[in-house]
Design an enzyme around this catalytic site. Structure first.
Site, mmCIF file in Angstrom:
data_model
loop_
_atom_site.group_PDB
_atom_site.id
_atom_site.type_symbol
_atom_site.label_atom_id
_atom_site.label_comp_id
_atom_site.label_asym_id
_atom_site.label_seq_id
_atom_site.Cartn_x
_atom_site.Cartn_y
_atom_site.Cartn_z
ATOM 1 N N CYS A 1 0.687 -3.510 -12.808
ATOM 2 C CA CYS A 1 1.496 -2.005 -12.294
ATOM 3 C C CYS A 1 2.861 -2.165 -12.037
ATOM 4 O O CYS A 1 3.521 -1.365 -11.706
ATOM 5 C CB CYS A 1 0.780 -1.758 -11.042
ATOM 6 S SG CYS A 1 -1.147 -1.650 -11.367
ATOM 7 N N HIS B 1 4.480 1.672 -3.091
ATOM 8 C CA HIS B 1 3.756 1.381 -3.987
ATOM 9 C C HIS B 1 2.373 2.220 -3.577
ATOM 10 O O HIS B 1 1.769 2.944 -4.553
ATOM 11 C CB HIS B 1 3.432 -0.150 -4.187
ATOM 12 C CG HIS B 1 2.517 -0.346 -5.296
ATOM 13 N ND1 HIS B 1 2.711 0.008 -6.506
ATOM 14 C CD2 HIS B 1 1.004 -1.138 -5.052
ATOM 15 C CE1 HIS B 1 1.559 -0.435 -7.331
ATOM 16 N NE2 HIS B 1 0.787 -1.145 -6.465
ATOM 17 N N GLU C 1 2.030 -3.319 2.669
ATOM 18 C CA GLU C 1 3.330 -2.877 2.175
ATOM 19 C C GLU C 1 4.165 -2.404 3.334
ATOM 20 O O GLU C 1 5.223 -2.593 3.617
ATOM 21 C CB GLU C 1 3.306 -2.007 1.147
ATOM 22 C CG GLU C 1 4.585 -1.484 0.736
ATOM 23 C CD GLU C 1 4.432 -0.437 -0.488
ATOM 24 O OE1 GLU C 1 5.694 -0.147 -0.976
ATOM 25 O OE2 GLU C 1 3.602 0.051 -0.856
ATOM 26 N N LYS D 1 1.825 8.632 -5.359
ATOM 27 C CA LYS D 1 0.591 8.371 -6.017
ATOM 28 C C LYS D 1 -0.637 9.341 -5.594
ATOM 29 O O LYS D 1 -1.507 9.538 -6.126
ATOM 30 C CB LYS D 1 0.075 6.830 -5.933
ATOM 31 C CG LYS D 1 0.951 5.790 -6.861
ATOM 32 C CD LYS D 1 0.261 4.551 -6.647
ATOM 33 C CE LYS D 1 0.974 3.652 -7.433
ATOM 34 N NZ LYS D 1 2.251 3.270 -7.027
ATOM 35 N N HIS E 1 -2.389 6.658 -9.852
ATOM 36 C CA HIS E 1 -1.780 5.519 -10.246
ATOM 37 C C HIS E 1 -1.831 5.165 -11.723
ATOM 38 O O HIS E 1 -2.865 4.988 -12.270
ATOM 39 C CB HIS E 1 -2.661 4.293 -9.543
ATOM 40 C CG HIS E 1 -2.176 2.944 -9.497
ATOM 41 N ND1 HIS E 1 -0.692 2.745 -10.267
ATOM 42 C CD2 HIS E 1 -2.186 1.672 -8.972
ATOM 43 C CE1 HIS E 1 -0.350 1.340 -10.106
ATOM 44 N NE2 HIS E 1 -1.217 0.856 -9.276
ATOM 45 N N PHE F 1 -1.340 -6.671 -10.010
ATOM 46 C CA PHE F 1 -2.285 -7.700 -9.917
ATOM 47 C C PHE F 1 -1.732 -8.919 -10.447
ATOM 48 O O PHE F 1 -0.925 -8.851 -11.336
ATOM 49 C CB PHE F 1 -3.527 -7.456 -10.769
ATOM 50 C CG PHE F 1 -4.410 -6.238 -10.091
ATOM 51 C CD1 PHE F 1 -4.385 -5.920 -8.658
ATOM 52 C CD2 PHE F 1 -5.431 -5.762 -10.756
ATOM 53 C CE1 PHE F 1 -5.086 -5.021 -8.156
ATOM 54 C CE2 PHE F 1 -6.171 -4.684 -10.414
ATOM 55 C CZ PHE F 1 -6.022 -4.356 -8.888
#
Length: 415
Positions: A163, A303, A314, A335, A340, A401
């Site tokens: 991502c 994010h 985060e 998002k 996403h 990831f």
């Protein structure tokens, strides 16, 4: 090093099929989530996603060309074309040996792969694969197609870091221009994973929301009831250009890209570091690269995936890096509206930061009804409604990831 500016933007998203429509709906807090139409979801845990609306490939490609392109590449070509036109490149006299394309996808042609394997099995395992199987599937083909379309002979490749992929692409393009290895790039990313394999795979990881009865509001970063991300699709593109090159051709200068940070969590296959160590490092790296202080940043597009662990990690990192200034920032997770977009997320969210700088408006985090007590009550998540604010400097975070972390910092352009 040479200065790098943004001269073009393109967007194809679940809340808008061009930049201005995307931005209008972000500011107005429009959710792109709806029930999946692409396939039968009867046996799937998640039955909703942020699909593109009113998308027909034949509006953009002839039938023969469309058959040769996976959806991710179609989306990329469309977003790139808008950025190209937006930058005034159609009639520009530029050195194409010094113009390149760096385009990202976290997964690439997963739908093509799924379709070809299904066909192989349905045909009693007789190998009658399409000659376009491999070219449609590979994650670099969008970048290659763009270079062929525009005749750009400079650096040309794809970045893959889950991502974080499209922010990696943007930072690579930024660095190559700064280092005088090119003058101009089309960069960004695209993704098209809303299919049985994509949804089923993320479901098996328990990464996606399963709030099927509340699908419109299921993407709810920072909310106490968040249970995972909502998948989106589409693409976002930028034209990055060396400042003097842009000025010589009279290009529109929308913002300046002043810093990029990269780091790794070195922690876990899919989970973020609980204290956000990689996130802290990447933001510090970006701030140092931009040669600014943390206190100069006005807005962070986080994010913010709406996962139980990710949002906490985060936010802890932001408080650590920014200290008391964290409470003066506007923070938002777009998002909550777009879903996403996986490998395209960084490009689309960079557009949100650039547009916030351009218009002096911070888009909201929607669906935030009951704030998780884990988050300090004085952090401004720009909850549910856009806020007017002069944004001189904005930061976009994207994490992937594998522990990949990227941050890009944009600034209002000044001579």
């Amino acid at each position: 090093m040479r200065r790098v500016v943004v001269t073009g933007m393109g967007a194809l998203t679940p809340v808008g099929n061009n930049v201005e429509e995307f931005w209008k709906n972000l500011v107005n807090g429009v959710s792109g989530s709806d029930m999946i139409t692409r396939f039968d979801t009867e046996h799937f845990k998640t039955k909703f996603a942020c699909e593109l609306k009113n998308y027909d490939p034949l509006d953009h490609f002839d039938r023969k060309e469309a058959r040769k392109l996976d959806r991710y590449a179609q989306y990329g070509m469309i977003a790139a074309e808008e950025a190209y036109q937006n930058a005034g490149l159609a009639d520009a006299d530029i050195d194409k040996d010094r113009a390149g394309v760096i385009w990202a996808s976290g997964i690439g042609g997963i739908e093509t792969f799924k379709n070809e394997i299904e066909g192989f099995l349905a045909n009693n395992r007789i190998p009658r694969f399409s000659p376009f199987f491999i070219p449609k599937m590979i994650s670099d083909i969008a970048a290659g197609m763009m270079s062929m379309k525009y005749g750009y002979r400079g650096p040309n490749y794809a970045t893959v870091s889950a991502c974080a992929s499209s922010t990696n692409a943007i930072i690579d393009a930024f660095n190559l221009i700064r280092l005088d290895m090119a003058d101009l790039f089309i960069t960004g990313g695209s993704e098209a994973a809303i299919n049985e394999a994509g949804v089923g795979g993320f479901n098996s990881m328990q990464a996606m929301s399963t709030k099927n009865d509340e699908y419109k509001t299921a993407s709810r970063p920072f909310d106490v009831s968040r249970d995972g991300f909502v998948m989106g699709e589409g693409g976002g593109g930028l034209v990055l250009e060396e400042l003097e090159h842009a000025k010589r051709r009279g290009a529109p200068i929308i913002a300046e890209l002043i810093g990029g940070g990269l780091s790794a969590d070195a922690h876990h296959l899919t989970a973020p570091h609980p204290d956000g160590e990689g996130a802290k490092l990447v933001m510090k790296n970006a701030i140092r690269d931009a040669k600014i202080s943390a206190e100069e940043i006005d807005y962070i597009n986080v994010h913010g995936t709406s996962t139980p662990l990710g949002d906490i990690s985060e936010t802890r990192a932001i408080r650590s890096v920014f200290g008391a200034h964290a409470f003066k920032l506007n923070i938002s997770a777009t998002k909550s509206m777009t879903g996403h977009l996986l490998g395209a997320a960084g490009a689309v969210e960079s557009l949100a930061v650039i547009l916030a700088i351009r218009d002096g408006v911070v888009p909201p985090t929607i669906n935030l009804k009951e704030r998780d007590p884990e988050f300090h009550p004085d952090l401004n998540f720009t909850a549910n409604k856009a806020e007017k604010r002069e944004v001189r400097v904005g930061l976009s975070n994207t994490f992937g990831f594998g522990g990949h972390n990227t941050s890009a910092i944009f600034k209002k352009f000044e001579e």
